[in-house]
Write a protein that holds these residues in place. Structure first.
Motif, PDB file in Angstrom:
ATOM      1  N   GLU A   1      -5.913 -23.392   9.098  1.00  0.00           N
ATOM      2  CA  GLU A   1      -7.122 -23.684   8.326  1.00  0.00           C
ATOM      3  C   GLU A   1      -8.132 -24.481   9.142  1.00  0.00           C
ATOM      4  N   GLY A   2      -7.644 -25.442   9.929  1.00  0.00           N
ATOM      5  CA  GLY A   2      -8.534 -26.275  10.730  1.00  0.00           C
ATOM      6  C   GLY A   2      -9.276 -25.497  11.801  1.00  0.00           C
ATOM      7  N   THR A   3      -8.659 -24.408  12.274  1.00  0.00           N
ATOM      8  CA  THR A   3      -9.302 -23.567  13.295  1.00  0.00           C
ATOM      9  C   THR A   3      -9.990 -22.356  12.657  1.00  0.00           C
ATOM     10  N   LEU A   4     -10.147 -22.416  11.337  1.00  0.00           N
ATOM     11  CA  LEU A   4     -10.807 -21.355  10.572  1.00  0.00           C
ATOM     12  C   LEU A   4     -10.168 -19.997  10.811  1.00  0.00           C
ATOM     13  N   GLY A   5      -8.842 -20.001  10.941  1.00  0.00           N
ATOM     14  CA  GLY A   5      -8.091 -18.764  11.084  1.00  0.00           C
ATOM     15  C   GLY A   5      -8.027 -18.199  12.488  1.00  0.00           C
ATOM     16  N   GLU A   6      -8.574 -18.902  13.469  1.00  0.00           N
ATOM     17  CA  GLU A   6      -8.538 -18.404  14.847  1.00  0.00           C
ATOM     18  C   GLU A   6      -7.162 -18.541  15.482  1.00  0.00           C
TER      19      GLU A   6
ATOM     20  N   GLU B   1       9.068 -34.605   8.926  1.00  0.00           N
ATOM     21  CA  GLU B   1       9.569 -33.223   9.046  1.00  0.00           C
ATOM     22  C   GLU B   1       8.844 -32.300   8.065  1.00  0.00           C
ATOM     23  N   LYS B   2       8.565 -32.783   6.873  1.00  0.00           N
ATOM     24  CA  LYS B   2       7.820 -31.990   5.879  1.00  0.00           C
ATOM     25  C   LYS B   2       6.412 -31.696   6.402  1.00  0.00           C
ATOM     26  N   ILE B   3       5.772 -32.708   6.968  1.00  0.00           N
ATOM     27  CA  ILE B   3       4.430 -32.524   7.538  1.00  0.00           C
ATOM     28  C   ILE B   3       4.475 -31.484   8.650  1.00  0.00           C
ATOM     29  N   LEU B   4       5.452 -31.615   9.541  1.00  0.00           N
ATOM     30  CA  LEU B   4       5.561 -30.669  10.655  1.00  0.00           C
ATOM     31  C   LEU B   4       5.800 -29.243  10.153  1.00  0.00           C
ATOM     32  N   SER B   5       6.511 -29.099   9.041  1.00  0.00           N
ATOM     33  CA  SER B   5       6.741 -27.756   8.497  1.00  0.00           C
ATOM     34  C   SER B   5       5.458 -27.155   7.931  1.00  0.00           C
ATOM     35  N   LEU B   6       4.522 -28.007   7.526  1.00  0.00           N
ATOM     36  CA  LEU B   6       3.236 -27.541   6.986  1.00  0.00           C
ATOM     37  C   LEU B   6       2.132 -27.501   8.044  1.00  0.00           C
ATOM     38  N   SER B   7       2.402 -28.044   9.228  1.00  0.00           N
ATOM     39  CA  SER B   7       1.381 -28.111  10.280  1.00  0.00           C
ATOM     40  C   SER B   7       0.814 -26.761  10.694  1.00  0.00           C
ATOM     41  N   PRO B   8       1.607 -25.686  10.748  1.00  0.00           N
ATOM     42  CA  PRO B   8       0.983 -24.397  11.087  1.00  0.00           C
ATOM     43  C   PRO B   8      -0.147 -24.018  10.123  1.00  0.00           C
ATOM     44  N   GLN B   9       0.043 -24.281   8.847  1.00  0.00           N
ATOM     45  CA  GLN B   9      -1.016 -24.004   7.868  1.00  0.00           C
ATOM     46  C   GLN B   9      -2.230 -24.897   8.125  1.00  0.00           C
ATOM     47  N   ALA B  10      -1.983 -26.165   8.437  1.00  0.00           N
ATOM     48  CA  ALA B  10      -3.078 -27.099   8.711  1.00  0.00           C
ATOM     49  C   ALA B  10      -3.877 -26.650   9.933  1.00  0.00           C
ATOM     50  N   ILE B  11      -3.173 -26.223  10.971  1.00  0.00           N
ATOM     51  CA  ILE B  11      -3.849 -25.768  12.192  1.00  0.00           C
ATOM     52  C   ILE B  11      -4.609 -24.474  11.929  1.00  0.00           C
TER      53      ILE B  11
ATOM     54  N   LEU C   1      -6.391 -33.710  10.039  1.00  0.00           N
ATOM     55  CA  LEU C   1      -6.595 -34.092   8.646  1.00  0.00           C
ATOM     56  C   LEU C   1      -6.259 -32.870   7.813  1.00  0.00           C
ATOM     57  N   PHE C   2      -5.445 -33.066   6.782  1.00  0.00           N
ATOM     58  CA  PHE C   2      -5.083 -31.930   5.936  1.00  0.00           C
ATOM     59  C   PHE C   2      -4.740 -32.420   4.537  1.00  0.00           C
ATOM     60  N   VAL C   3      -5.244 -31.706   3.550  1.00  0.00           N
ATOM     61  CA  VAL C   3      -4.887 -31.933   2.156  1.00  0.00           C
ATOM     62  C   VAL C   3      -4.397 -30.612   1.593  1.00  0.00           C
ATOM     63  N   LEU C   4      -3.243 -30.651   0.941  1.00  0.00           N
ATOM     64  CA  LEU C   4      -2.708 -29.430   0.348  1.00  0.00           C
ATOM     65  C   LEU C   4      -3.696 -28.877  -0.675  1.00  0.00           C
TER      66      LEU C   4
ATOM     67  N   SER D   1     -13.295 -49.688  19.180  1.00  0.00           N
ATOM     68  CA  SER D   1     -14.681 -49.880  18.752  1.00  0.00           C
ATOM     69  C   SER D   1     -15.387 -48.543  18.514  1.00  0.00           C
ATOM     70  N   GLU D   2     -14.693 -47.459  18.799  1.00  0.00           N
ATOM     71  CA  GLU D   2     -15.255 -46.121  18.581  1.00  0.00           C
ATOM     72  C   GLU D   2     -14.121 -45.182  18.199  1.00  0.00           C
ATOM     73  N   ILE D   3     -14.423 -44.279  17.267  1.00  0.00           N
ATOM     74  CA  ILE D   3     -13.447 -43.282  16.833  1.00  0.00           C
ATOM     75  C   ILE D   3     -14.095 -41.914  16.931  1.00  0.00           C
ATOM     76  N   ARG D   4     -13.337 -40.969  17.478  1.00  0.00           N
ATOM     77  CA  ARG D   4     -13.833 -39.598  17.627  1.00  0.00           C
ATOM     78  C   ARG D   4     -12.877 -38.622  16.947  1.00  0.00           C
ATOM     79  N   LEU D   5     -13.365 -37.431  16.767  1.00  0.00           N
ATOM     80  CA  LEU D   5     -12.563 -36.322  16.258  1.00  0.00           C
ATOM     81  C   LEU D   5     -13.207 -35.034  16.721  1.00  0.00           C
ATOM     82  N   SER D   6     -12.453 -33.951  16.668  1.00  0.00           N
ATOM     83  CA  SER D   6     -12.979 -32.628  16.976  1.00  0.00           C
ATOM     84  C   SER D   6     -12.810 -31.771  15.737  1.00  0.00           C
ATOM     85  N   VAL D   7     -13.798 -30.939  15.470  1.00  0.00           N
ATOM     86  CA  VAL D   7     -13.750 -30.093  14.283  1.00  0.00           C
ATOM     87  C   VAL D   7     -14.440 -28.773  14.595  1.00  0.00           C
TER      88      VAL D   7
END
Length: 145
Positions: free
Chosen positions: A24-29, A12-22, A84-87, A113-119
Motif C-alpha cells: 500500500e505504501g508503494t501504491l502497489g508498485e 511478529e504480528k506486525i512483520l506478518s502484515l508488513s507486506p501489505q503495508a509495503i 506508517l500503517f493503519v489496518l 532536531s529534524e525528522i524526515r520520511l519518504s513517501v
C-alpha cells in the motif's frame, strides 16, 4: 486508543502484515514477501529503531516504525519515520496522526532536531504529514524505459 512499544509477539504480528503495508505504501508498485519485509526491517531494529503500536482493546490497529538516520551529504544525525500503517478497518479515526505525533515526540526526546520520511507521490498519507508540518525536501524522479 493506547500507543506503546510492542512485545515480541506483537512485533511478529506486525512483520506478518508488513507486506501489505509495503504494498500500500508503494501504491502497489512492490509486492514483497514476508522474507523481504523482514530483510528491510530487521536491520533497522538491530540498529535501535523501534515500533510504536496503536491498540484498541489489546488489538493492534496500526503502527509507526521510527529511528535514527544520517543525512547522506552532511552526516547530520536525524530522526526518521520508516513506516506508517493503519489496518483498513481502523482508518479515518485519527490513528495515523496520533502515531506520528507520538513518534515525533519520542524522536525529539532522543535529541533529534529534524525528522524526515519518504513517501510515494500520490499516497494519501501525504495530507496527514503536511497537516503535521512536514514539507517537501527532495523529489525523486524516474523514467520507465
Amino acid at each position: 486508543m493506547k500507543i506503546r512499544k510492542p512485545n515480541e509477539v506483537e512485533i511478529e504480528k506486525i512483520l506478518s502484515l508488513s507486506p501489505q503495508a509495503i504494498f500500500e505504501g508503494t501504491l502497489g508498485e512492490v509486492e514483497p514477501t514476508i522474507e523481504k519485509a523482514k530483510q528491510l526491517v530487521e536491520p533497522l531494529l538491530k540498529r535501535g529503531s523501534n515500533y510504536l503500536i496503536a491498540t484498541e482493546n489489546n488489538v493492534i490497529t496500526g503502527w509507526v516504525l521510527i529511528g535514527g538516520s544520517k543525512d547522506q551529504f552532511s552526516d547530520k544525525a536525524l530522526g526518521f519515520i520508516y513506516e506508517l500503517f493503519v489496518l483498513e478497518e481502523y482508518r479515518g479515526k485519527g490513528i495515523s496522526k496520533q502515531l506520528i505525533k507520538t513518534g515525533v515526540e519520542q524522536l525529539k526526546q532522543e535529541g533529534y532536531s529534524e525528522i524526515r520520511l519518504s513517501v510515494f507521490d500520490g499516497n494519501p498519507a501525504i495530507k496527514i504529514y503536511e497537516s503535521l508540518g512536514f514539507k517537501n525536501r527532495t523529489i525523486t524522479m524516474n523514467i520507465s524505459l
